[in-house]
Design an enzyme around this catalytic site. Structure first.
Site, short mmCIF file in Angstrom:
data_model
loop_
_atom_site.label_atom_id
_atom_site.label_comp_id
_atom_site.label_asym_id
_atom_site.label_seq_id
_atom_site.Cartn_x
_atom_site.Cartn_y
_atom_site.Cartn_z
N LYS A 43 -60.46 19.56 -31.77
CA LYS A 43 -61.87 19.66 -32.17
C LYS A 43 -62.03 20.29 -33.55
O LYS A 43 -63.04 20.08 -34.23
CB LYS A 43 -62.67 20.45 -31.12
N TYR A 69 -56.08 17.79 -20.42
CA TYR A 69 -55.95 16.72 -21.40
C TYR A 69 -54.50 16.40 -21.76
O TYR A 69 -53.97 15.34 -21.40
CB TYR A 69 -56.70 17.09 -22.69
N TYR A 71 -61.67 14.47 -13.49
CA TYR A 71 -61.66 15.29 -14.69
C TYR A 71 -61.41 16.76 -14.33
O TYR A 71 -62.04 17.30 -13.42
CB TYR A 71 -63.00 15.17 -15.44
C1 LIG Z 1 -61.25 17.18 -26.22
C2 LIG Z 1 -59.81 17.10 -26.01
C3 LIG Z 1 -59.15 15.86 -25.94
C4 LIG Z 1 -59.86 14.54 -25.99
O1 LIG Z 1 -60.34 14.25 -27.25
P1 LIG Z 1 -61.66 13.35 -27.37
O2 LIG Z 1 -61.90 13.25 -28.81
O3 LIG Z 1 -62.72 14.10 -26.62
O4 LIG Z 1 -61.38 12.05 -26.72
C5 LIG Z 1 -57.78 15.85 -25.79
N1 LIG Z 1 -57.10 17.00 -25.68
C6 LIG Z 1 -57.69 18.21 -25.71
C7 LIG Z 1 -56.85 19.42 -25.54
C8 LIG Z 1 -59.07 18.30 -25.88
O5 LIG Z 1 -59.64 19.50 -25.92
#
Ligand SMILES: *Cc1c(COP(=O)(O)O)cnc(C)c1O
Length: 336
Positions: free
Chosen positions: A49, A289, A263
Site C-alpha cells: 500500500k 495475503y 477472506y
Molecule cells: C492489500 C494487500 C494485498 C492485495 O493487494 P491489492 O492491491 O489489494 O489487490 C496483498 N498483500 C498484502 C500483504 C496486502 O496488504
C-alpha cells in the site's frame, strides 16, 4: 508513459530489492524463483500500500485535505500504512474496519495491525461484515465537513487509478532492475485482493510491451469476479495514463483456488507456505495475503505450470505485521 506527470510524494524505500530464492527453488525442483521485496517499502513496516499511497497522499495534499478517511478489514495492512503516512504528514486519519471474519479472538481484534493503527493514533470504528463501507465513509466525510474539517477519502486497499499508479511504477522498476541484471522474467506472481496491485502491474507491463505474464492469486472472491475487478481497474488505470486499449482481457488472470474458507481465514496451504518460506528463506509471509499468494505459486509449481528454466518473480506484498493477530492459526508446542 511518464509517471512524473502525476503528483507524487516520495516516502517509500525504493527500489525494493529483487533477490533469488535459491533454497526454495531447489526444494521445489525449479523454476528459478525470485522475490521482489515490497514488504520492505519502509513505511510502518512496509507493504504494497505504500507505493499506492505515494500517489494517493499527493492527491490528498493537492486537495488541501487535513483528514484522511479509509476502510479495510480488521487486520488491514492498508489501514496501518495509511495511518502512518497521515501521522507523518500531520493529518488526522479515520479508519473504518469491516469485521469480515467475525473472530472474537483478542489477538485478532487488538494485536498486529490494530495495535499499530492505535499507536499511530488513528480512531477506529468497527462495522459488521457486509456493510456498505463506501456509504459509511461518505457519511463520516459529511459529518467531518460540517465540523469544519477537510476530509479526503481513500478507497479500500487504495485501489483506484491514482493508487494503481504505484504499481505501474513498480512494473517499470522491475523492468529496469531485471534489465540491469540481465534477467529475463517470464512470470510475475502475487496475492490479489482489492485489485490495485495487479491492475497497476498489468497496465505497466502491458504498456511497456514487456511480454511478462502477471498471475494474481485471489484471497477473497471467485475467479470471474476477481478478474473482472482487476480488468476494469487495469483499463481505467491505462486510460488515466493515456494508454487506452493497451490492456487486453486475456492479460488479466487470477487463480482463486487458494482462498480456503474465505477472506482472512488461512487455509492449510497458507500455513504450509508461511512455514516453508520462514524455514527455507528466512522470509515472513502473512496469513491473509502473501501466504495465500505463495501457496498459489507452490501449488502451480507442483502441478507443472512452469518450465524449469523459467524465471518467476513473486512480489512479496507484505503483511507480516498481521502474524501477531493470528497466533491461533499456528499449532506450535508449549515449551519449558
Ligand atoms: C492489500 C494487500 C494485498 C492485495 O493487494 P491489492 O492491491 O489489494 O489487490 C496483498 N498483500 C498484502 C500483504 C496486502 O496488504
Amino acid at each position: 508513459m511518464h509517471l512524473s506527470r502525476f503528483p507524487r510524494l516520495h516516502f517509500a524505500h525504493l527500489p525494493t530489492p529483487l533477490e533469488p530464492m535459491e533454497r526454495l527453488s531447489e526444494l521445489l525442483g525449479g523454476p528459478r524463483l525470485w522475490i521482489k521485496r515490497d514488504d520492505c517499502t519502509g513505511l510502518a513496516g512496509g507493504g504494497n500500500k505504500t507505493r499506492k499511497l505515494e500517489f494517493l497522499m499527493a492527491a490528498a495534499v493537492a486537495d488541501k485535505a487535513d483528514t484522511i478517511i479509509t476502510q479495510g478489514a480488521t487486520q488491514s495492512n492498508h489501514a496501518r500504512q495509511t495511518a502512518a503516512i497521515a501521522a507523518k504528514l500531520g493529518m488526522h486519519c479515520h479508519i473504518l474496519l469491516e469485521d469480515r471474519t467475525g473472530s472474537a479472538d483478542v489477538e485478532y481484534n487488538y494485536n498486529g495491525n490494530v495495535l499499530l493503527d492505535q499507536l499511530y493514533d488513528a480512531p477506529l470504528k468497527k462495522y459488521p461484515a457486509g456493510t456498505d463501507m463506501n456509504a459509511a465513509m461518505d457519511e463520516l466525510a459529511a459529518a467531518l465537513k460540517s465540523a469544519g474539517r477537510k476530509p479526503y477519502i481513500i478507497p479500500g486497499g487504495g485501489s483506484n487509478p491514482i493508487g494503481a499508479l504505484g504499481y505501474v511504477n513498480a512494473a517499470l522498476e522491475l523492468l529496469y532492475q531485471s534489465n540491469a541484471m540481465g534477467l529475463q522474467v517470464d512470470h510475475v506472481v502475487h496475492a490479489t485482493g482489492s485489485a490495485g496491485t495487479q491492475a497497476g502491474l498489468v497496465a505497466g507491463l502491458a504498456g511497456a510491451n514487456s511480454g511478462i505474464a502477471v498471475l494474481g492469486v485471489g484471497v477473497r472472491v471467485a475467479q470471474e469476479i476477481q478478474e473482472n475487478n482487476v480488468f476494469k481497474l487495469a483499463r481505467a488505470t491505462a486510460d488515466y495514463l493515456g494508454l487506452a486499449e493497451v490492456v487486453k482481457r486475456e492479460q488479466v488472470v487470477a487463480d482463486c483456488g487458494y482462498v480456503g474458507k474465505g477472506y482472512g481465514i488461512p487455509a492449510e496451504s497458507t500455513i504450509e507456505a508461511i512455514e516453508l518460506l520462514a524455514r527455507t528463506e528466512g522470509i515472513l509471509l502473512d496469513p491473509v495475503y502473501s501466504g495465500k499468494g505463495m501457496a498459489g505459486l507452490i501449488g502451480m509449481i507442483r502441478q507443472g505450470h512452469f518450465k524449469a528454466s523459467e524465471n518467476i518473480v513473486f512480489v512479496h506484498t507484505g503483511g507480516a505485521q498481521a502474524l501477531f493477530g493470528y497466533r491461533d492459526a499456528f499449532d506450535f508446542p508449549a515449551y519449558q
